[in-house]
Design a protein around this motif. Structure first.
Motif, PDB file in Angstrom:
ATOM      1  N   CYS A 223       0.812  -1.219   0.000  1.00 22.89           N
ATOM      2  CA  CYS A 223       0.000   0.000   0.000  1.00 22.89           C
ATOM      3  C   CYS A 223       0.846   1.270   0.000  1.00 22.89           C
ATOM      4  O   CYS A 223       0.314   2.375  -0.140  1.00 22.89           O
ATOM      5  CB  CYS A 223      -0.920   0.029   1.218  1.00 22.89           C
ATOM      6  SG  CYS A 223      -2.012  -1.394   1.288  1.00 22.89           S
ATOM      7  N   ASN A 224       2.143   1.130   0.171  1.00 25.93           N
ATOM      8  CA  ASN A 224       2.991   2.318   0.317  1.00 25.93           C
ATOM      9  C   ASN A 224       4.287   2.292  -0.475  1.00 25.93           C
ATOM     10  O   ASN A 224       5.052   3.247  -0.423  1.00 25.93           O
ATOM     11  CB  ASN A 224       3.356   2.517   1.797  1.00 25.93           C
ATOM     12  CG  ASN A 224       2.223   3.148   2.574  1.00 25.93           C
ATOM     13  OD1 ASN A 224       1.703   4.187   2.196  1.00 25.93           O
ATOM     14  ND2 ASN A 224       1.808   2.490   3.638  1.00 25.93           N
ATOM     15  N   GLY A 225       4.585   1.220  -1.156  1.00 25.75           N
ATOM     16  CA  GLY A 225       5.873   1.126  -1.845  1.00 25.75           C
ATOM     17  C   GLY A 225       6.993   0.892  -0.837  1.00 25.75           C
ATOM     18  O   GLY A 225       6.784   0.285   0.217  1.00 25.75           O
ATOM     19  N   LEU A 258      -5.131  -0.188  -2.623  1.00 21.41           N
ATOM     20  CA  LEU A 258      -5.960   0.710  -1.803  1.00 21.41           C
ATOM     21  C   LEU A 258      -5.950   0.237  -0.352  1.00 21.41           C
ATOM     22  O   LEU A 258      -6.030  -0.963  -0.082  1.00 21.41           O
ATOM     23  CB  LEU A 258      -7.400   0.672  -2.295  1.00 21.41           C
ATOM     24  CG  LEU A 258      -7.766   1.552  -3.499  1.00 21.41           C
ATOM     25  CD1 LEU A 258      -9.104   1.112  -4.060  1.00 21.41           C
ATOM     26  CD2 LEU A 258      -7.802   3.030  -3.116  1.00 21.41           C
ATOM     27  N   HIS A 259      -5.835   1.172   0.561  1.00 20.74           N
ATOM     28  CA  HIS A 259      -6.059   0.843   1.975  1.00 20.74           C
ATOM     29  C   HIS A 259      -6.646   2.060   2.681  1.00 20.74           C
ATOM     30  O   HIS A 259      -6.715   3.154   2.107  1.00 20.74           O
ATOM     31  CB  HIS A 259      -4.784   0.319   2.642  1.00 20.74           C
ATOM     32  CG  HIS A 259      -3.786   1.338   3.061  1.00 20.74           C
ATOM     33  ND1 HIS A 259      -2.836   1.101   4.023  1.00 20.74           N
ATOM     34  CD2 HIS A 259      -3.575   2.622   2.658  1.00 20.74           C
ATOM     35  CE1 HIS A 259      -2.086   2.174   4.188  1.00 20.74           C
ATOM     36  NE2 HIS A 259      -2.502   3.098   3.376  1.00 20.74           N
ATOM     37  N   ARG A 260      -7.086   1.832   3.898  1.00 20.04           N
ATOM     38  CA  ARG A 260      -7.575   2.945   4.714  1.00 20.04           C
ATOM     39  C   ARG A 260      -7.253   2.642   6.168  1.00 20.04           C
ATOM     40  O   ARG A 260      -7.105   1.472   6.551  1.00 20.04           O
ATOM     41  CB  ARG A 260      -9.072   3.187   4.520  1.00 20.04           C
ATOM     42  CG  ARG A 260      -9.966   2.058   4.964  1.00 20.04           C
ATOM     43  CD  ARG A 260     -11.417   2.490   4.816  1.00 20.04           C
ATOM     44  NE  ARG A 260     -12.329   1.412   5.178  1.00 20.04           N
ATOM     45  CZ  ARG A 260     -13.649   1.548   5.226  1.00 20.04           C
ATOM     46  NH1 ARG A 260     -14.200   2.698   4.916  1.00 20.04           N
ATOM     47  NH2 ARG A 260     -14.412   0.531   5.557  1.00 20.04           N
ATOM     48  N   HIS A 261      -7.124   3.702   6.940  1.00 18.15           N
ATOM     49  CA  HIS A 261      -6.808   3.534   8.363  1.00 18.15           C
ATOM     50  C   HIS A 261      -7.416   4.680   9.143  1.00 18.15           C
ATOM     51  O   HIS A 261      -7.747   5.731   8.572  1.00 18.15           O
ATOM     52  CB  HIS A 261      -5.295   3.457   8.584  1.00 18.15           C
ATOM     53  CG  HIS A 261      -4.486   4.273   7.619  1.00 18.15           C
ATOM     54  ND1 HIS A 261      -4.431   5.636   7.693  1.00 18.15           N
ATOM     55  CD2 HIS A 261      -3.732   3.909   6.550  1.00 18.15           C
ATOM     56  CE1 HIS A 261      -3.651   6.085   6.716  1.00 18.15           C
ATOM     57  NE2 HIS A 261      -3.224   5.066   5.989  1.00 18.15           N
ATOM     58  N   THR A 262      -7.530   4.475  10.441  1.00 16.58           N
ATOM     59  CA  THR A 262      -8.151   5.520  11.265  1.00 16.58           C
ATOM     60  C   THR A 262      -7.189   6.668  11.537  1.00 16.58           C
ATOM     61  O   THR A 262      -7.607   7.715  12.021  1.00 16.58           O
ATOM     62  CB  THR A 262      -8.642   4.926  12.604  1.00 16.58           C
ATOM     63  OG1 THR A 262      -7.579   4.154  13.169  1.00 16.58           O
ATOM     64  CG2 THR A 262      -9.869   4.059  12.417  1.00 16.58           C
ATOM     65  N   CYS A 266      -0.324  13.508   6.898  1.00 12.54           N
ATOM     66  CA  CYS A 266       0.025  14.738   6.165  1.00 12.54           C
ATOM     67  C   CYS A 266       1.284  14.434   5.361  1.00 12.54           C
ATOM     68  O   CYS A 266       2.274  13.950   5.920  1.00 12.54           O
ATOM     69  CB  CYS A 266       0.323  15.882   7.127  1.00 12.54           C
ATOM     70  SG  CYS A 266      -1.046  16.278   8.218  1.00 12.54           S
ATOM     71  N   TYR A 267       1.243  14.704   4.071  1.00 14.22           N
ATOM     72  CA  TYR A 267       2.341  14.355   3.161  1.00 14.22           C
ATOM     73  C   TYR A 267       3.030  15.588   2.613  1.00 14.22           C
ATOM     74  O   TYR A 267       2.396  16.624   2.392  1.00 14.22           O
ATOM     75  CB  TYR A 267       1.803  13.566   1.965  1.00 14.22           C
ATOM     76  CG  TYR A 267       1.451  12.132   2.290  1.00 14.22           C
ATOM     77  CD1 TYR A 267       2.352  11.108   2.039  1.00 14.22           C
ATOM     78  CD2 TYR A 267       0.217  11.811   2.840  1.00 14.22           C
ATOM     79  CE1 TYR A 267       2.038   9.791   2.322  1.00 14.22           C
ATOM     80  CE2 TYR A 267      -0.107  10.500   3.133  1.00 14.22           C
ATOM     81  CZ  TYR A 267       0.809   9.497   2.871  1.00 14.22           C
ATOM     82  OH  TYR A 267       0.493   8.202   3.162  1.00 14.22           O
ATOM     83  N   HIS A 268       4.322  15.417   2.330  1.00 12.75           N
ATOM     84  CA  HIS A 268       5.071  16.448   1.605  1.00 12.75           C
ATOM     85  C   HIS A 268       5.870  15.747   0.504  1.00 12.75           C
ATOM     86  O   HIS A 268       6.555  14.749   0.766  1.00 12.75           O
ATOM     87  CB  HIS A 268       6.011  17.202   2.542  1.00 12.75           C
ATOM     88  CG  HIS A 268       6.896  18.144   1.807  1.00 12.75           C
ATOM     89  ND1 HIS A 268       6.427  19.321   1.252  1.00 12.75           N
ATOM     90  CD2 HIS A 268       8.212  18.075   1.474  1.00 12.75           C
ATOM     91  CE1 HIS A 268       7.418  19.934   0.643  1.00 12.75           C
ATOM     92  NE2 HIS A 268       8.508  19.202   0.748  1.00 12.75           N
ATOM     93  N   TRP A 298     -10.361   5.552   1.736  1.00 10.67           N
ATOM     94  CA  TRP A 298      -9.552   4.653   0.921  1.00 10.67           C
ATOM     95  C   TRP A 298      -8.568   5.471   0.095  1.00 10.67           C
ATOM     96  O   TRP A 298      -8.938   6.501  -0.467  1.00 10.67           O
ATOM     97  CB  TRP A 298     -10.447   3.852  -0.029  1.00 10.67           C
ATOM     98  CG  TRP A 298     -11.310   2.845   0.666  1.00 10.67           C
ATOM     99  CD1 TRP A 298     -12.633   2.964   0.936  1.00 10.67           C
ATOM    100  CD2 TRP A 298     -10.889   1.581   1.190  1.00 10.67           C
ATOM    101  NE1 TRP A 298     -13.075   1.839   1.597  1.00 10.67           N
ATOM    102  CE2 TRP A 298     -12.026   0.976   1.764  1.00 10.67           C
ATOM    103  CE3 TRP A 298      -9.664   0.898   1.236  1.00 10.67           C
ATOM    104  CZ2 TRP A 298     -11.983  -0.277   2.381  1.00 10.67           C
ATOM    105  CZ3 TRP A 298      -9.622  -0.348   1.848  1.00 10.67           C
ATOM    106  CH2 TRP A 298     -10.758  -0.921   2.403  1.00 10.67           C
ATOM    107  N   HIS A 299      -7.338   5.017   0.036  1.00 12.49           N
ATOM    108  CA  HIS A 299      -6.350   5.755  -0.762  1.00 12.49           C
ATOM    109  C   HIS A 299      -5.271   4.828  -1.310  1.00 12.49           C
ATOM    110  O   HIS A 299      -5.003   3.754  -0.752  1.00 12.49           O
ATOM    111  CB  HIS A 299      -5.731   6.898   0.046  1.00 12.49           C
ATOM    112  CG  HIS A 299      -5.059   6.457   1.317  1.00 12.49           C
ATOM    113  ND1 HIS A 299      -5.753   6.239   2.470  1.00 12.49           N
ATOM    114  CD2 HIS A 299      -3.754   6.202   1.592  1.00 12.49           C
ATOM    115  CE1 HIS A 299      -4.910   5.867   3.412  1.00 12.49           C
ATOM    116  NE2 HIS A 299      -3.690   5.821   2.912  1.00 12.49           N
ATOM    117  N   ALA A 300      -4.679   5.257  -2.420  1.00 12.65           N
ATOM    118  CA  ALA A 300      -3.584   4.520  -3.057  1.00 12.65           C
ATOM    119  C   ALA A 300      -2.712   5.519  -3.792  1.00 12.65           C
ATOM    120  O   ALA A 300      -3.195   6.550  -4.261  1.00 12.65           O
ATOM    121  CB  ALA A 300      -4.139   3.483  -4.031  1.00 12.65           C
TER     122      ALA A 300
END
Ligand SMILES: [Fe+2]
Ligand SMILES: [Fe+2]
Length: 331
Positions: A223-225, A258-262, A266-268, A298-300
């Motif tokens: 899910c993250n590489g 795709l995954h999701r979490h509670t 924040c990304y840069h 859900w995000h990928a």
């Protein structure tokens, strides 16, 4: 008595019936992306118009429009600071924990609790809660870094305290590298457990990048590489009790699951470009942009280009885990 009359009576006495509790008062946080060009434009203007001797810091915060208050998310506030050549950002400390990730420039340092930590692009430097810190830019160019703090998390708990140091700059009472040595594998007895709230610490980019490139295929996260978590060197746990810092490399052509979490992240974007699917939409990003992925969406990530992409991120996962609210699902 009619229920409306009762509601009025209760309201006058600052009480409210359960049947009247506002539904949906807590609006959902939405994903958002801040473009580097807009941020950089603001920083360049602030560089010349904000006197750091008056304001203490010269930083611009990323304010999520869905929150209705300061904060990039409900738990983390991401800011970007610019310090001009030969400028000092005065010494202070606060109960909010902070991290700095250097985005542009070199030749400055952050003094944390008496040790001067050099600031080079891609370095991560920690100022755990209630540690004195000041900054000095000894180079001949402005330096820009990402400052992230857990202010939105601690403010509602009423534990937001702040103090100025007696002078602008702390004395350098520790030599460079001394904190890392004190918390190395050989320690003074009694100090084994010190530093659990985090350490004055620097993770140099050269080490991080080498480790990132050498992650074996079988260790990559679907899910993250290729992902690394910056751990607390004392206990191997999260970077800080309130924030986990991570860095991930997305190889050209990679499309994660795709995954999701509670937790909220924040990304840069430190390197490259790509896009992140969040819910039904996409956030298209390139170097210097920042974005937020709120809880449980859900995000990928995708890197459709020919160059590698590197994302630095922060999340509130340590808080959710310790309170047993962390959940994750993968598709
Ligand atoms: Fe600070
Ligand atoms: Fe995620």
């Amino acid at each position: 008595m009619k229920i409306e009359e009762l509601d009025k009576e209760l309201e006058a006495k600052h009480m409210r019936g359960f049947w009247k509790f506002q539904k949906g008062a807590h609006a959902p946080e939405t994903p958002y992306l801040w473009k580097w060009d807009d941020l950089y434009d603001g920083l360049v203007k602030a560089k010349d118009s904000v006197d750091i001797r008056e304001t203490g810091r010269r930083s611009i915060g990323l304010v999520n429009p869905s929150l209705g208050r300061d904060g990039t998310s409900r738990t983390i506030f991401v800011n970007f600071s610019v310090v001009n050549p030969k400028e000092v950002a005065e010494a202070h400390r606060h109960t909010a924990a902070a991290i700095r990730f250097i985005v542009q420039g070199r030749g400055a340092y952050t003094n944390v609790e008496g040790e001067q930590f050099p600031m080079e692009e891609g370095d991560l430097i920690l100022t755990p809660n209630w540690t004195w810190h000041d900054h000095y830019n000894g180079s001949d160019k402005p330096i820009i870094w990402l400052d992230a703090l857990d202010v939105p998390l601690i403010s509602p708990l009423n534990v937001g305290f702040f103090e100025l140091y007696e002078r602008d700059v702390q004395p350098a009472s520790f030599r460079r590298g001394e904190y890392a040595q004190r918390f190395g594998f050989a320690r003074v007895p009694g100090r084994e457990k010190e530093g659990r709230k985090g350490l004055p610490f620097r993770y140099p980019w050269t080490d991080t990048y080498k480790a990132l490139q050498e992650i074996r295929a079988e260790d990559a996260d679907p899910c993250n590489g290729s992902l690394l978590r910056y751990i607390n060197p004392v206990d191997g746990g999260y970077t800080l009790p309130t924030m986990s810092c991570e860095i991930q490399l997305l190889k050209p052509g990679l499309k994660t699951k795709l995954h999701r979490h509670t937790s909220t992240a924040c990304y840069h974007v430190f390197k490259g470009s790509g896009r992140t699917r969040v819910g039904e939409g996409y956030l298209e990003w390139s170097k210097g942009d920042s974005f937020v992925i709120p809880t449980w969406l859900w995000h990928a990530h995708e890197n459709p280009g020919k160059e590698e992409a590197v994302l630095f991120s922060l999340s509130d996962q340590p808080v959710l885990e310790v309170l047993e609210w962390y959940k994750e699902e993968t598709q």
